[in-house]
Design an enzyme around this catalytic site. Structure first.
Site, PDB file in Angstrom:
ATOM      1  N   TYR A  77       0.839  -1.204   0.000  1.00 42.84           N
ATOM      2  CA  TYR A  77       0.000   0.000   0.000  1.00 42.84           C
ATOM      3  C   TYR A  77       0.871   1.250   0.000  1.00 42.84           C
ATOM      4  CZ  TYR A  77      -3.779   3.223   0.858  1.00 42.84           C
ATOM      5  OH  TYR A  77      -4.677   4.239   0.716  1.00 42.84           O
ATOM      6  N   PHE A 129      -7.569  21.479 -25.179  1.00 37.08           N
ATOM      7  CA  PHE A 129      -7.806  20.042 -25.227  1.00 37.08           C
ATOM      8  C   PHE A 129      -9.020  19.796 -24.330  1.00 37.08           C
ATOM      9  CE2 PHE A 129      -7.426  15.545 -24.157  1.00 37.08           C
ATOM     10  CZ  PHE A 129      -7.533  15.057 -25.437  1.00 37.08           C
ATOM     11  N   THR A 130      -9.861  18.842 -24.741  1.00 36.24           N
ATOM     12  CA  THR A 130     -11.162  18.635 -24.100  1.00 36.24           C
ATOM     13  C   THR A 130     -11.085  18.526 -22.573  1.00 36.24           C
ATOM     14  OG1 THR A 130     -10.855  16.305 -24.556  1.00 36.24           O
ATOM     15  CG2 THR A 130     -12.186  17.546 -26.147  1.00 36.24           C
ATOM     16  N   ASP A 220       1.771  20.295 -20.848  1.00 34.61           N
ATOM     17  CA  ASP A 220       1.108  19.008 -21.052  1.00 34.61           C
ATOM     18  C   ASP A 220       2.084  18.165 -21.873  1.00 34.61           C
ATOM     19  OD1 ASP A 220      -0.279  16.807 -21.924  1.00 34.61           O
ATOM     20  OD2 ASP A 220      -2.161  17.876 -22.235  1.00 34.61           O
ATOM     21  N   LYS A 263       0.181   7.389 -23.446  1.00 35.37           N
ATOM     22  CA  LYS A 263       0.659   7.686 -24.805  1.00 35.37           C
ATOM     23  C   LYS A 263       2.166   7.384 -24.906  1.00 35.37           C
ATOM     24  CE  LYS A 263      -3.334  10.116 -24.606  1.00 35.37           C
ATOM     25  NZ  LYS A 263      -4.210  10.130 -23.432  1.00 35.37           N
ATOM     26  N   ARG A 387     -13.392  15.104 -34.267  1.00 33.27           N
ATOM     27  CA  ARG A 387     -12.715  16.210 -33.574  1.00 33.27           C
ATOM     28  C   ARG A 387     -13.212  17.504 -34.228  1.00 33.27           C
ATOM     29  NH1 ARG A 387     -10.263  14.635 -28.766  1.00 33.27           N
ATOM     30  NH2 ARG A 387     -12.516  14.552 -28.665  1.00 33.27           N
ATOM     31  N   PHE A 454     -18.933  14.433 -26.547  1.00 31.62           N
ATOM     32  CA  PHE A 454     -18.530  13.584 -27.672  1.00 31.62           C
ATOM     33  C   PHE A 454     -18.369  12.121 -27.272  1.00 31.62           C
ATOM     34  CE2 PHE A 454     -14.996  15.482 -25.509  1.00 31.62           C
ATOM     35  CZ  PHE A 454     -14.169  14.405 -25.253  1.00 31.62           C
TER      36      PHE A 454
HETATM   37  C1  P61 Z   1      -6.647  10.875 -26.882  1.00 27.85           C
HETATM   38  F1  P61 Z   1     -11.378  12.016 -27.352  1.00 27.85           F
HETATM   39  N1  P61 Z   1      -5.962  11.927 -24.894  1.00 27.85           N
HETATM   40  O1  P61 Z   1      -5.953  11.703 -27.509  1.00 27.85           O
HETATM   41  P1  P61 Z   1      -6.140  10.766 -20.049  1.00 27.85           P
HETATM   42  N2  P61 Z   1      -3.665  15.686 -22.551  1.00 27.85           N
HETATM   43  C2  P61 Z   1      -3.571  15.256 -23.808  1.00 27.85           C
HETATM   44  C3  P61 Z   1      -4.257  14.130 -24.207  1.00 27.85           C
HETATM   45  O2  P61 Z   1      -4.166  13.715 -25.468  1.00 27.85           O
HETATM   46  C4  P61 Z   1      -5.060  13.416 -23.244  1.00 27.85           C
HETATM   47  C5  P61 Z   1      -5.114  13.913 -21.930  1.00 27.85           C
HETATM   48  C6  P61 Z   1      -4.413  15.041 -21.607  1.00 27.85           C
HETATM   49  C7  P61 Z   1      -6.721  10.995 -25.435  1.00 27.85           C
HETATM   50  C8  P61 Z   1      -7.809  10.248 -24.678  1.00 27.85           C
HETATM   51  C9  P61 Z   1      -9.024  11.094 -24.820  1.00 27.85           C
HETATM   52  O3  P61 Z   1     -11.512  14.220 -25.872  1.00 27.85           O
HETATM   53  C10 P61 Z   1     -10.795  13.148 -25.447  1.00 27.85           C
HETATM   54  O4  P61 Z   1      -5.072   9.811 -19.629  1.00 27.85           O
HETATM   55  C11 P61 Z   1      -2.743  16.017 -24.781  1.00 27.85           C
HETATM   56  O5  P61 Z   1      -6.951  10.311 -21.205  1.00 27.85           O
HETATM   57  O6  P61 Z   1      -6.994  11.174 -18.894  1.00 27.85           O
HETATM   58  C12 P61 Z   1      -5.823  12.291 -23.627  1.00 27.85           C
HETATM   59  O7  P61 Z   1      -5.321  12.056 -20.504  1.00 27.85           O
HETATM   60  C13 P61 Z   1      -5.934  13.233 -20.880  1.00 27.85           C
HETATM   61  C14 P61 Z   1      -9.776  11.034 -25.971  1.00 27.85           C
HETATM   62  C15 P61 Z   1      -9.220  12.151 -23.966  1.00 27.85           C
HETATM   63  C16 P61 Z   1     -10.672  12.044 -26.263  1.00 27.85           C
HETATM   64  C17 P61 Z   1     -10.146  13.168 -24.262  1.00 27.85           C
HETATM   65  O8  P61 Z   1      -7.251   9.948 -27.437  1.00 27.85           O
END
Ligand code: P61
Length: 462
Positions: A77, A129-130, A220, A263, A387, A454
């Site tokens: 833990y 970013f979303t 980021d 990623k 997108r 979305f």
């Molecule tokens: C992706 F449709 N990305 O690109 P988490 N920052 C950045 C990202 O690309 C990102 C996160 C933070 C995704 C997954 C995803 O609208 C969407 O680990 C540059 O996913 O929490 C994530 O990191 C967030 C797809 C996220 C989406 C949001 O496919």
């Protein structure tokens, strides 16, 4: 006989040890699946997808070195060995002394936004970013887009479309005052702009402005190695530097970073924030125990942290990044042969189809990118992602739809997962849909959730 110049191809720096069978389906079957999913590719069952280009997030193939690491999980833990190994690698490769693990990127965004932003603040950034913007808004802030204008123009071939427009940034500081700007939020490469990088030169200029006004600068760094790669191949003076050196130099200009480890780090789950600011670190370390778990696991298993630590060592290898970006470029070049409208230059993690140009007969209210992603799935089982207007959501103050200039379909490449033949199949399908584009009539939204619509919105065909 005159000597011909022989082409020398590149190939992936790995071979395949284990395979995962995928289901082949008929068009009739996929039509039914798409309808049931409300023409939203996020709502399809993965087993009904043939080639999954929805995202590169958590969908990567881990190496044997990473898989072996899973067996080394220390699931205590508190104080797991894997946590300390990961911390060492974060210090070594990102150059940040303090770190807090989280279960994924948006959890780190949540914590940082809660710590740094007060209601009424403004957060300038290089395109939204979303999840990043949502957490900034939920903390009471307003995101302001200060990316260069070129980023909003799909055909513009600027090599660093992720750059911040320093005039826009200075104007905002003049307008609202530095005290109302807790930090500048810089992503690289910029996901929503098409995977476009910022240059080191631009970062230095932004850093100078931030310093002059006493504003923090946060990064980021989710796909930072791709940004480093583009700096290496496009920016003068960096040709001979390694990805590792460029990454370190980039991070050197920031007060802190947040990362979705799903990623660059080539794992299936994980995230973290890291900083050189002890006070922010202490607050984050305290807040993580409320929302994620103890500060030595942050919602992750020990084995996940081990896979992340090992992923960091692999992500900085030149051949890993160059083959990945090379695969994206290959896809772009093949699509180009069929005249398919694309976003230029080709990005780091994905090819983006320009749905406005692809379907000029559909106004944005008929959801061209959403319709296009659904049609590609129906044609071949290839899954991409909208997108555009659906992703942009509504303005939280007015409740009105936002109309982004970019209306795109993203075809994203999981790392080390698909072969060139998979890409050829995807390209041929998109070319077919392009040929038949006039048949696409658009969609009507019939269900709209409040946050990040979305992911779960549903549509019917017109
Ligand atoms: C992706 F449709 N990305 O690109 P988490 N920052 C950045 C990202 O690309 C990102 C996160 C933070 C995704 C997954 C995803 O609208 C969407 O680990 C540059 O996913 O929490 C994530 O990191 C967030 C797809 C996220 C989406 C949001 O496919």
């Amino acid at each position: 006989m005159a000597k011909r110049k022989i082409k020398r191809s590149w190939a992936e720096p790995f071979k395949i040890k284990m395979v995962e069978p995928i289901k082949m389906t008929t068009r009739e079957y996929r039509e039914k699946c798409a309808k049931e999913a409300g023409y939203n590719t996020f709502l399809l069952k993965s087993e009904d997808v043939y080639i999954d280009l929805l995202t590169d997030s958590g969908t990567n193939a881990m190496s044997d070195y990473q898989w072996a690491g899973l067996m080394m999980g220390d699931e205590a833990y508190a104080g797991s060995r894997n946590f300390y190994y990961l911390w060492d690698n974060i210090k070594k490769y990102y150059g940040m002394p303090y770190f807090v693990p989280t279960h994924q990127g948006r959890a780190a965004e949540h914590i940082i936004s809660r710590i740094m932003i007060k209601p009424g603040d403004y957060i300038p950034g290089n395109m939204y970013f979303t999840t990043t913007r949502l957490h900034q808004e939920l903390a009471g802030g307003t995101f302001v887009d200060v990316i260069i204008d070129e980023a909003h123009k799909p055909q513009n071939k600027h090599p660093f479309k992720g750059n911040i427009d320093t005039d826009k940034l200075e104007d905002l500081i003049k307008k609202v005052g530095a005290k109302k700007i807790p930090y500048i939020s810089m992503a690289g490469p910029v996901n929503m702009a098409g995977g476009q990088p910022f240059s080191m030169q631009n970062l230095k200029e932004v850093h100078k402005i931030a310093k002059k006004h006493g504003i923090k600068l946060w990064f980021d760094a989710t796909r930072a190695t791709e940004n480093a790669y583009f700096i290496k191949v496009r920016e003068k003076g960096y040709e001979k530097k390694s990805i590792e050196q460029i990454l370190k130099e980039m991070c050197g200009y920031f007060d802190g970073i947040w990362v979705s480890a799903k990623k660059d780090l080539m794992v299936n789950i994980g995230g973290f924030l890291a900083t050189r600011n002890k006070k922010v670190y202490e607050e984050a370390r305290n807040m993580v125990v409320v929302y994620e778990g103890l500060h030595t696991y942050g919602g992750l298993a020990g084995r996940d942290m081990e896979a992340m630590a090992r992923g960091i060592e692999e992500m900085v290898k030149y051949e890993n990044v160059s083959s990945r970006v090379g695969q994206v470029e290959y896809c772009g070049k093949q699509l180009e042969k069929y005249g398919v409208p694309l976003v230029y230059p080709f990005g780091g993690h994905a090819i983006f189809l320009d749905a406005k140009k692809f379907l000029p007969h559909l106004k944005q209210d008929l959801f061209p990118a959403q319709s296009l992603a659904a049609e590609i799935y129906i044609d071949s089982g290839v899954r991409g992602m909208e997108r555009g207007i659906v992703s942009a959501g509504r303005d939280p103050k007015t409740g009105e739809n936002r109309y982004p200039k970019l209306e795109l379909v993203r075809l994203t490449f999981p790392r080390r997962v698909y072969t060139q033949s998979h890409i050829d199949v995807a390209v041929e399908s998109i070319a077919q849909v392009y040929q038949d584009r006039k048949k696409i009539k658009g969609l009507k939204m019939v269900y709209e959730p409040k946050y990040l619509r979305f992911f779960q919105a549903k549509f019917v065909k017109l």
